[in-house]
Design a protein around this motif. Structure first.
Motif, PDB file in Angstrom:
ATOM      1  N   ILE A 260      14.757  33.503   8.057  1.00  0.00           N
ATOM      2  CA  ILE A 260      15.989  32.587   8.372  1.00  0.00           C
ATOM      3  C   ILE A 260      15.529  32.094   9.220  1.00  0.00           C
ATOM      4  O   ILE A 260      15.734  31.949  10.761  1.00  0.00           O
ATOM      5  CB  ILE A 260      17.205  33.375   7.221  1.00  0.00           C
ATOM      6  N   VAL A 261      15.666  30.568   8.466  1.00  0.00           N
ATOM      7  CA  VAL A 261      15.863  29.449  10.006  1.00  0.00           C
ATOM      8  C   VAL A 261      18.025  28.276   9.656  1.00  0.00           C
ATOM      9  O   VAL A 261      17.912  28.109   8.618  1.00  0.00           O
ATOM     10  CB  VAL A 261      14.602  28.243   9.124  1.00  0.00           C
ATOM     11  N   ASN A 262      18.129  28.073  10.363  1.00  0.00           N
ATOM     12  CA  ASN A 262      20.108  27.541  10.065  1.00  0.00           C
ATOM     13  C   ASN A 262      19.065  26.239  11.472  1.00  0.00           C
ATOM     14  O   ASN A 262      18.958  26.266  12.045  1.00  0.00           O
ATOM     15  CB  ASN A 262      21.389  28.382  10.794  1.00  0.00           C
ATOM     16  N   LEU A 268      15.819  30.264  14.258  1.00  0.00           N
ATOM     17  CA  LEU A 268      15.150  31.311  13.372  1.00  0.00           C
ATOM     18  C   LEU A 268      15.593  32.735  14.044  1.00  0.00           C
ATOM     19  O   LEU A 268      15.202  33.116  15.020  1.00  0.00           O
ATOM     20  CB  LEU A 268      13.496  31.238  12.658  1.00  0.00           C
ATOM     21  N   ASP A 269      15.912  33.684  12.672  1.00  0.00           N
ATOM     22  CA  ASP A 269      16.004  35.068  12.231  1.00  0.00           C
ATOM     23  C   ASP A 269      15.770  35.428  11.470  1.00  0.00           C
ATOM     24  O   ASP A 269      15.027  35.142  10.349  1.00  0.00           O
ATOM     25  CB  ASP A 269      17.170  35.453  12.900  1.00  0.00           C
ATOM     26  N   VAL A 270      14.720  36.689  11.680  1.00  0.00           N
ATOM     27  CA  VAL A 270      14.101  37.869  11.470  1.00  0.00           C
ATOM     28  C   VAL A 270      15.307  39.271  10.832  1.00  0.00           C
ATOM     29  O   VAL A 270      15.823  39.095  12.192  1.00  0.00           O
ATOM     30  CB  VAL A 270      13.269  38.488  11.063  1.00  0.00           C
ATOM     31  N   MET A 271      15.880  38.824   9.839  1.00  0.00           N
ATOM     32  CA  MET A 271      17.253  39.808   9.211  1.00  0.00           C
ATOM     33  C   MET A 271      16.321  41.321   8.426  1.00  0.00           C
ATOM     34  O   MET A 271      15.418  41.508   7.557  1.00  0.00           O
ATOM     35  CB  MET A 271      18.118  39.180   8.649  1.00  0.00           C
ATOM     36  N   ASP A 272      16.524  42.318   9.160  1.00  0.00           N
ATOM     37  CA  ASP A 272      16.769  43.314   8.220  1.00  0.00           C
ATOM     38  C   ASP A 272      17.633  44.564   8.411  1.00  0.00           C
ATOM     39  O   ASP A 272      18.142  44.327   9.114  1.00  0.00           O
ATOM     40  CB  ASP A 272      15.290  44.783   9.629  1.00  0.00           C
ATOM     41  N   TYR A 474      14.773  31.832   4.124  1.00  0.00           N
ATOM     42  CA  TYR A 474      15.328  30.715   3.456  1.00  0.00           C
ATOM     43  C   TYR A 474      15.407  29.593   5.176  1.00  0.00           C
ATOM     44  O   TYR A 474      15.207  30.129   6.226  1.00  0.00           O
ATOM     45  CB  TYR A 474      16.611  31.311   3.292  1.00  0.00           C
ATOM     46  N   ILE A 475      15.930  28.326   4.426  1.00  0.00           N
ATOM     47  CA  ILE A 475      15.935  27.070   5.413  1.00  0.00           C
ATOM     48  C   ILE A 475      17.401  26.826   5.311  1.00  0.00           C
ATOM     49  O   ILE A 475      17.241  26.209   3.775  1.00  0.00           O
ATOM     50  CB  ILE A 475      14.918  26.322   5.565  1.00  0.00           C
ATOM     51  N   THR A 476      17.986  27.381   6.058  1.00  0.00           N
ATOM     52  CA  THR A 476      19.627  26.696   5.322  1.00  0.00           C
ATOM     53  C   THR A 476      20.430  25.807   6.468  1.00  0.00           C
ATOM     54  O   THR A 476      20.121  25.757   7.712  1.00  0.00           O
ATOM     55  CB  THR A 476      21.053  28.179   5.715  1.00  0.00           C
ATOM     56  N   TYR A 477      21.654  25.519   6.354  1.00  0.00           N
ATOM     57  CA  TYR A 477      22.447  24.856   7.335  1.00  0.00           C
ATOM     58  C   TYR A 477      23.796  25.056   7.020  1.00  0.00           C
ATOM     59  O   TYR A 477      24.461  24.881   6.192  1.00  0.00           O
ATOM     60  CB  TYR A 477      22.662  23.934   5.782  1.00  0.00           C
ATOM     61  N   VAL A 478      24.367  25.424   8.453  1.00  0.00           N
ATOM     62  CA  VAL A 478      25.378  26.317   8.496  1.00  0.00           C
ATOM     63  C   VAL A 478      26.154  25.577   9.726  1.00  0.00           C
ATOM     64  O   VAL A 478      25.347  26.068  11.053  1.00  0.00           O
ATOM     65  CB  VAL A 478      25.281  27.739   8.285  1.00  0.00           C
ATOM     66  N   THR A 479      27.511  24.861   9.945  1.00  0.00           N
ATOM     67  CA  THR A 479      26.995  24.323  10.761  1.00  0.00           C
ATOM     68  C   THR A 479      28.900  24.962  11.447  1.00  0.00           C
ATOM     69  O   THR A 479      29.070  24.633  12.866  1.00  0.00           O
ATOM     70  CB  THR A 479      27.657  23.030  10.960  1.00  0.00           C
ATOM     71  N   CYS A 480      29.109  26.199  11.170  1.00  0.00           N
ATOM     72  CA  CYS A 480      30.179  27.656  11.686  1.00  0.00           C
ATOM     73  C   CYS A 480      29.747  28.772  11.272  1.00  0.00           C
ATOM     74  O   CYS A 480      30.044  28.756  10.226  1.00  0.00           O
ATOM     75  CB  CYS A 480      31.548  26.051  11.147  1.00  0.00           C
ATOM     76  N   TRP A 481      30.195  29.793  12.419  1.00  0.00           N
ATOM     77  CA  TRP A 481      30.208  30.957  11.941  1.00  0.00           C
ATOM     78  C   TRP A 481      30.747  31.787  12.303  1.00  0.00           C
ATOM     79  O   TRP A 481      30.574  31.029  13.741  1.00  0.00           O
ATOM     80  CB  TRP A 481      28.348  31.164  12.080  1.00  0.00           C
ATOM     81  N   ALA A 482      30.208  33.174  13.113  1.00  0.00           N
ATOM     82  CA  ALA A 482      30.915  33.700  13.812  1.00  0.00           C
ATOM     83  C   ALA A 482      29.942  34.728  14.380  1.00  0.00           C
ATOM     84  O   ALA A 482      29.294  34.895  13.652  1.00  0.00           O
ATOM     85  CB  ALA A 482      32.124  34.640  12.970  1.00  0.00           C
TER      86      ALA A 482
END
Length: 518
Positions: A260-262, A268-272, A474-482
């Motif tokens: 996933i790329v934000n 970029l993160d590889v999530m498992d 996944y290439i996504t768009y997030v501007t606020c997260w915990a």
């Protein structure tokens, strides 16, 4: 004799089956022959003594037709009541056990999701319920029929809207964003019917509360009403509500392992299984709002229009199916005409120094330096950069199907990773550690060793290698997260997509006073 006995037994089984099916069918529709009696017993209002299902159905049908323009899903609601013989399920099964007031209470707290409670008509529902509970509240049988129909329609419409908002979001990202290609499920008749047929409304309403830990942390912050460093309270609230809306969209990875790329975080993160097993800096496409001139502080109606910069990286999901080691860069026509040809016009040796070959009608041009690039037709030639240490794609690119011709790739331009604002590319995603990604995608073994060896050598031949188990990306768009510590992270709206989303959410949003009152 035996055949006769068998036939008789078969006939008995058939008759029993028909009876069972008949009873089953009848049980799907509730018998309300005692409609008036039940309503009188519950309200103590004598008006209801003469109420009949047939009398109600006649009025109900007309009220549905009159209210068609006021309903968000008129065809579905009308069909539901038609198929159920205009059975007033909410009035008969829910308002006298407290479910209706309970439902209205949920609607009143919609501000906890950043949504305007007025959308869900809680006040009107409570007022109508109060009329039924007041034994003198309804004066005539015609008024009773109309109030039953009004309450049914109002509750059904609000319940569908509230359910859809929490489970799918208020807006469709595909309709508001020009470069959005992520598979995103929207409400359908099946999800809406679940709202209409719920037997226990509290259980149902609790079940549709988003459970994502990220959502819950943003929701908690919204209710608390804090202010992020360097922002006003209003801007902080707007950051929270647009990103809560994103979290309501049904577009999240379902696979246990994915890339996933934000975009705004340039990461970029590889999530498992919910954990990041690899992360790295990335450089993404150049955006329209790289200097953060436009923010959520000021909003203009024209901001609802998405006007992407030509180099912005799209939002998408796909599968990494192969890699190309020591890749050839097939230079896009837009880059060739605006940059390559301009450089070649100024320096006749630019193309050879950069290892760029020129093709005309599919045939390689032997002496491209003899072409007058300042006057050459923009679309006559194709340009390809040979594999080398200077190749703009570096030593490896990761390929996945998409309609935007983007991919993840290495780069010789390492200085970009030292910058805070990393929206610098032509649209593809440059990787800070491409070899580490290759190791995760292929796993340790002969194939990865072959890739690592080829990347370390000056190999002029591009080599394409298929990924044995295609990796979701996944290439996504997030501007606020915990973050993992529960601390809220905010990032500048580099593409202005928060502003576009906020513009479309305007008519649905609660104001700060409504949220503070919760």
């Amino acid at each position: 004799m035996i055949n006769s006995t068998i036939k008789k037994s078969a006939l008995q089984v058939l008759v029993m089956l028909i009876c069972v099916l008949s009873l089953t069918f009848q049980s799907c529709k509730k018998s309300r022959s005692d409609l008036g009696k039940v309503l009188y017993e519950k309200t103590k209002n004598k008006v209801f003594k003469d109420a009949t299902p047939e009398g109600l159905a006649e009025v109900f049908k007309q009220v549905l037709a009159d209210n068609k323009s006021k309903m968000d899903n008129p065809n579905l609601i009308t069909s539901f009541y038609e198929k159920n013989d205009y059975d007033p399920v909410f009035v008969m099964d829910h308002i006298f056990n407290g479910d209706a007031d309970l439902t209205a209470n949920y609607f009143e707290k919609a501000g906890q999701h950043g949504l305007d409670p007025k959308m869900f008509k809680a006040d009107q529902i409570k007022q109508l319920v109060a009329k039924f509970k007041d034994k003198k509240g309804i004066k005539t049988l015609d008024e009773a029929y109309h109030d039953i129909a009004d309450l049914e329609i109002l509750t059904a419409n609000s319940l569908i809207n509230y359910s859809s908002a929490l489970q799918f979001g208020m807006v469709s990202p595909r309709k508001i964003y020009a470069r959005y290609f992520t598979a995103t499920k929207r409400p359908d008749s099946t999800s809406m019917m679940q709202a209409l047929t719920a037997t226990n409304l509290k259980t149902y309403l609790d079940s549709i509360q988003p459970k994502d830990p990220q959502y819950l942390m943003l929701q908690k912050a919204l209710i608390a009403g804090g202010t992020a460093q360097g922002m006003t309270k209003e801007e902080t609230t707007r950051y929270l509500v647009v990103n809560m809306e994103r979290l309501r969209w049904k577009n999240k990875p379902s696979q246990p392992k994915y890339v996933i790329v934000n975009i705004p975080d340039y990461r970029l993160d590889v999530m498992d299984n919910g954990q990041s097993i690899l992360n790295m800096k990335v450089v993404v496409g150049e955006g329209r709002n790289t200097d953060n001139t436009n923010t959520l502080v000021d909003y203009d109606e024209s901001d609802k229009k998405d006007r992407p910069f030509s180099r912005e990286t799209p939002q998408l999901n796909s599968l990494i199916h192969s890699v190309q080691v020591n890749p050839v860069w097939n230079i896009p026509q837009s880059i060739a005409s605006k940059e390559i040809m301009v450089e070649a016009a100024q320096d006749p040796y630019y193309l050879s120094n950069k290892g760029i070959d020129v093709y005309e009608n599919g045939k390689k041009v032997e002496d491209p330096e003899t072409i007058n690039w300042s006057s050459a037709p923009k679309d006559k030639y194709e340009f390809k950069q040979r594999p080398s240490d200077d190749n703009s794609l570096g030593k490896i690119k990761f390929l996945f199907n998409n309609n935007s011709s983007v991919y993840l790739h290495d780069t010789p331009a390492k200085s970009g990773f030292t910058q805070t604002m990393r929206a610098l590319s032509h649209g593809c995603v440059r990787l800070g550690d491409p070899q580490a990604l290759a190791k995760v995608v292929f796993g340790e073994g002969a194939t990865y060793n072959k890739i690592a060896k080829a990347m370390s050598e000056d190999n002029p031949e591009p080599t394409t290698i298929a990924v044995p188990d295609k990796m979701p990306v996944y290439i996504t768009y997030v501007t606020c997260w915990a973050d993992s510590n529960g601390t809220l992270q905010y990032r500048p709206d580099v593409y202005g997509l928060d502003i576009v989303l906020y513009g479309h959410l305007q008519k649905f949003l609660a104001n700060n006073d409504q949220i503070a009152a919760l």
